[in-house]
Design an enzyme around this catalytic site. Structure first.
Site, PDB file in Angstrom:
ATOM      1  N   SER A 127      74.034   2.746   1.495  1.00  0.00           N
ATOM      2  CA  SER A 127      75.296   2.009   1.359  1.00  0.00           C
ATOM      3  C   SER A 127      75.326   1.018   0.202  1.00  0.00           C
ATOM      4  O   SER A 127      76.064   0.034   0.251  1.00  0.00           O
ATOM      5  CB  SER A 127      75.628   1.256   2.663  1.00  0.00           C
TER       6      SER A 127
ATOM      7  N   ALA B  35      70.043   7.094  -1.266  1.00  0.00           N
ATOM      8  CA  ALA B  35      70.173   7.210   0.186  1.00  0.00           C
ATOM      9  C   ALA B  35      71.630   7.411   0.607  1.00  0.00           C
ATOM     10  O   ALA B  35      72.552   7.365  -0.213  1.00  0.00           O
ATOM     11  CB  ALA B  35      69.572   5.989   0.863  1.00  0.00           C
ATOM     12  N   HIS B  36      71.811   7.610   1.898  1.00  0.00           N
ATOM     13  CA  HIS B  36      73.120   7.922   2.469  1.00  0.00           C
ATOM     14  C   HIS B  36      74.144   6.825   2.192  1.00  0.00           C
ATOM     15  O   HIS B  36      73.837   5.650   2.234  1.00  0.00           O
ATOM     16  CB  HIS B  36      72.992   8.151   3.973  1.00  0.00           C
ATOM     17  N   ASN B  37      75.357   7.271   1.902  1.00  0.00           N
ATOM     18  CA  ASN B  37      76.522   6.381   1.758  1.00  0.00           C
ATOM     19  C   ASN B  37      76.504   5.484   0.527  1.00  0.00           C
ATOM     20  O   ASN B  37      77.287   4.535   0.444  1.00  0.00           O
ATOM     21  CB  ASN B  37      76.693   5.496   3.013  1.00  0.00           C
TER      22      ASN B  37
ATOM     23  N   ARG C 236      73.063  12.932   2.148  1.00  0.00           N
ATOM     24  CA  ARG C 236      74.472  12.956   2.555  1.00  0.00           C
ATOM     25  C   ARG C 236      74.815  11.664   3.313  1.00  0.00           C
ATOM     26  O   ARG C 236      73.939  10.960   3.800  1.00  0.00           O
ATOM     27  CB  ARG C 236      74.752  14.180   3.411  1.00  0.00           C
TER      28      ARG C 236
END
Lengths: 373, 373, 373
Positions: C279, C259-261, C238
């Site tokens: 990201s 991974a996140h973002n 998330r």
């Protein structure tokens, strides 16, 4: 990103600390992840150099910035903006749907297990004989916990975590979804001399007969100390004898593999898809960036950094930074990469030089011959 | 590591075989994983050359050593100390908490499934229509077994194993926690010519229109033969048509990916986080060390060793050892690595040599000119 | 591979399209995966150039071939044989054992969850508060779905899928066994300046004091758009704030880590064991071949191909093809690899040339000296 409520800058400063500069009554209601895309009403957090350089472009109503930063909009100056953001996000965190305290009627808890105070156990959880769950620990749906497992206080096991027999888990440990702790190690022995052994001993030819791999029993366990976090679908194998250890505060990312008998220190970071082969020793605060591989029986010194995709074949000193496969000190690796890119140029230069030298030689010898005539 | 009971050396020899040298009544009560850290009362097993060299430093009360080793403490001489240790650990193994024979009341077994004799099925297990579970097999908590699955005799499925429809599993197979057998393969086809096809056909420019990937149905299955072990959170995909096959005695480590239609031989070792792309053929006793990647449709010869982190782009011959990405024969790879580290030195030498040659040329031509004058 | 029933070629053409050439009454009852191993009664599909070259060796009774192919056996000529096979396999697909419509009595569905029409929910499924499951969606055994999750219409969640709070899933999404969607991202901040920060700021020596990693709360979620497929045991974290996004039609293979973002576009292919750090932005139709690693905050252009095992450290342009770790444009990488294999040759040539130049210099100076005499 909406804040849970509209906030005055001075109230936020009360909560996260720091010094208000400019109008403390400035109101913010939303949070801008990217400070350069922020707009009126937004709060921005500037902690990255790249953003700080362009701080004048930030259109947020208010900001959190490192102490000493020149900033024309109302802001809170703090020592560590990321730490301020961590506190702020904690307050903004939406409700997570963990099970209520108590044991869900569909959970199957062995009657010899000991369940602490204020423990929440979700649906379809299984807990084996003689296991202990500490106070305030939450075990979410469909986790399976074997026999003689100890789990400490204030832990959170996300759904589908799998914890095998005899695993010991400290306090405040977080296990993400689908992680496997305590599966058997990958260790076998052949009845007759294996071809690996033949190769090592220089015996030829290799044997083409069947020579089964017999499983070496894993009679050890896994110990995870306080404040660790283990990522989704990561796997940590039990020790052959003794314990595979994960030291206090160590964080293991998703899909990481920690093999049997590893001994990992405190506050180590093992990032996604890294694999640590059997019996490695990793000292405190070392970092394994993503997709790193460690040969078995390697020691990694404290504060060493193993860069992403590195393959480590020998011990790494304290504070060292290594890169590449096989891993080398960062500077050495970068030098090799840089000169490796000059291969074609060198090859051509070498060929041209060879030609020139051949010509000079011919010229010299021709002259010599001419002189000799 | 405490032994389950104090043992006399001669009694241990009776159990593991080998010849007692020295006092057979010597008692041991603990086992030292590291022979050099052993102390009185410990039993040490010495099978590693590094330890055998320093055997005089071993302070254990007794040892297991390879036949023919000079050893001053009471010991058992055996042909294969690791095999002796394997037997000994088997005897020392603490109780594992597997479910009792019978079907746990929370398990959901389709009425058309066939369950053998002395089968143990744990809580929350699901078994689909038409599946068969062989005698003496244990299926631990929260495993899900699809329809028309056959599982043989004496298997052990650890908690959370996921076995999809039509998978065939032999006898004495062990599945570790969270492994996924029979998930769909990664195969798609686009309605219109894809950009991959355009590149292969040399068509430019690439298309920027939407061109969805349509799923190719996976109508095949997975066959796992006798005596295999599949690691925690490993994934083995079903075949598009026919079967993905794992040969008898093959061991697959944690987080390994075996793609659709692979055909893996007998007694192969596939170590942690290796990925075998679609339709590869791996012959008997080959070894894929950790984090290896195989391109699709590759053949790996019998007894070949693919070293850790290697990336294999073409067939590998029987008995070969390859290293690197792209993988090369070990010697060739090591040569390349060694000379790759001389890049800077070569670059500088080349530059100096160029200068020298330029000077010589100038000198020679100057002289030539001088001579010509 | 047996077909579900014996078929006439003309009936098959009616179903998959294309033009019958030769006897349309030719009957086929089996399907040959390998056209060169086909025998009488078999249907073969020839779409690979390697097979098409050897089409005369094909002993199948009938074939599906690309339009314009010379083929002496009865066949169906189609524009895209793989697409024809996809349709054919769809028809041949054996029954998959999904749960019947309705909610299995062992499932635990929060009373505030909303379940659509013709939804099938298997045994031991858990669905949290406020979640919504769209019409015609199937959720197989032992899946856990958190609170405030939305899952669209016509989705299929295979057994043991783990979907955490607030995750949003579109229509026609397939989740393979054991995938984890919405686990927390790997993000921490230290109370005091960390050694990574000290290194970046050039501060020596590193601190040897304890400096715990504090978890940064993940207050965001994951959004998976329509028509995606997520592989077995893959993990998608998330977002810290906002959403990790998987665009429509994107396919994620087994054991992949997102991974996140991250923000992944439409129709992207992320192949087995690839890891995308935090990201990253990946544009439409890009392809990450297996075991690829992306540094955080990288942008990958549309239609770019990141070859297997590549390690990407900087942005990749639209349509680019990169290889290696660190990743370089394919041609550049191949050149480097090719010249890297000439290292020994160059080294030896350089040494020989050095010797020759030294000799020439001696000769020249000797001569010079001789001349001077």
């Amino acid at each position: 990103m909406k804040l849970p409520q509209e906030l005055k800058l001075k109230d936020l400063a009360f909560f996260i600390g720091g010094k208000v500069v400019g109008d403390g009554d400035t109101k913010v209601s939303t949070f801008a992840m990217n400070p350069l895309a922020a707009k009126e009403g937004d709060l921005a957090v500037l902690f990255d150099k790249a953003y700080l350089k362009r701080i004048d472009e930030c259109k947020a109503s208010a900001a959190i910035v490192p102490s000493g930063t020149k900033c024309s909009i109302p802001h809170i100056a703090v020592d560590r903006p990321l730490l301020a953001m961590q506190k702020m996000l904690g307050a903004m965190q939406p409700k997570r749907f963990i099970p209520p305290n108590g044991i869900h009627p569909t959970a199957v808890i062995d009657e010899t297990a000991t369940i602490g105070e204020k423990v929440a156990i979700g649906p379809h959880v299984v807990i084996g004989p003689g296991s202990t769950i500490g106070d305030n620990t939450t075990i979410m749906a469909n986790c399976v916990i074997g026999g003689k497992v100890n789990i400490g206080r204030n832990c959170l096991l996300h759904p589908g975590s799998l914890i095998a027999d005899y695993v010991q888990i400290g306090n405040r440990v977080i296990i993400q979804q689908g992680a496997s702790i305590g599966s058997d190690g990958f260790s076998y022995v052949t009845e007759k001399m294996s071809n690996i052994e033949r190769r090592l001993a220089g015996i030829t030819p290799l044997s083409k007969e069947q020579n089964s791999n017999l499983k070496i029993p894993n009679i050890g366990n896994v110990i995870i100390e306080d404040d660790c976090e283990i990522g989704a679908n990561a796997t940590i194998d039990r020790a052959t004898v003794g314990s595979t250890k994960i030291g206090a505060g160590t964080k293991v990312d998703n899909l990481v593999m920690i093999a049997h008998n590893c001994n990992i220190g405190k506050d180590v970071l093992v990032i996604a898809q890294s694999a640590v082969a059997g019996s490695c020793k990793i000292h405190d605060r070392a970092i394994l960036a993503g997709q790193v591989g460690l040969k078995d029986h390697i020691t990694i010194g404290a504060d060493a950094i193993i860069e992403a995709q590195a393959g480590v074949l020998s011990d790494i000193a304290e504070d060292a930074v290594v890169v590449g496969s096989p891993a080398l000190p960062a500077r050495e690796h970068l030098t090799n990469v840089a000169y490796g890119r000059k291969g074609e140029q060198m090859y051509k230069q070498l060929r041209a030089l060879q030609k020139k030298v051949d010509e000079l030689e011919a010229q010299l010898n021709g002259k010599a011959m001419a002189t000799a005539k």
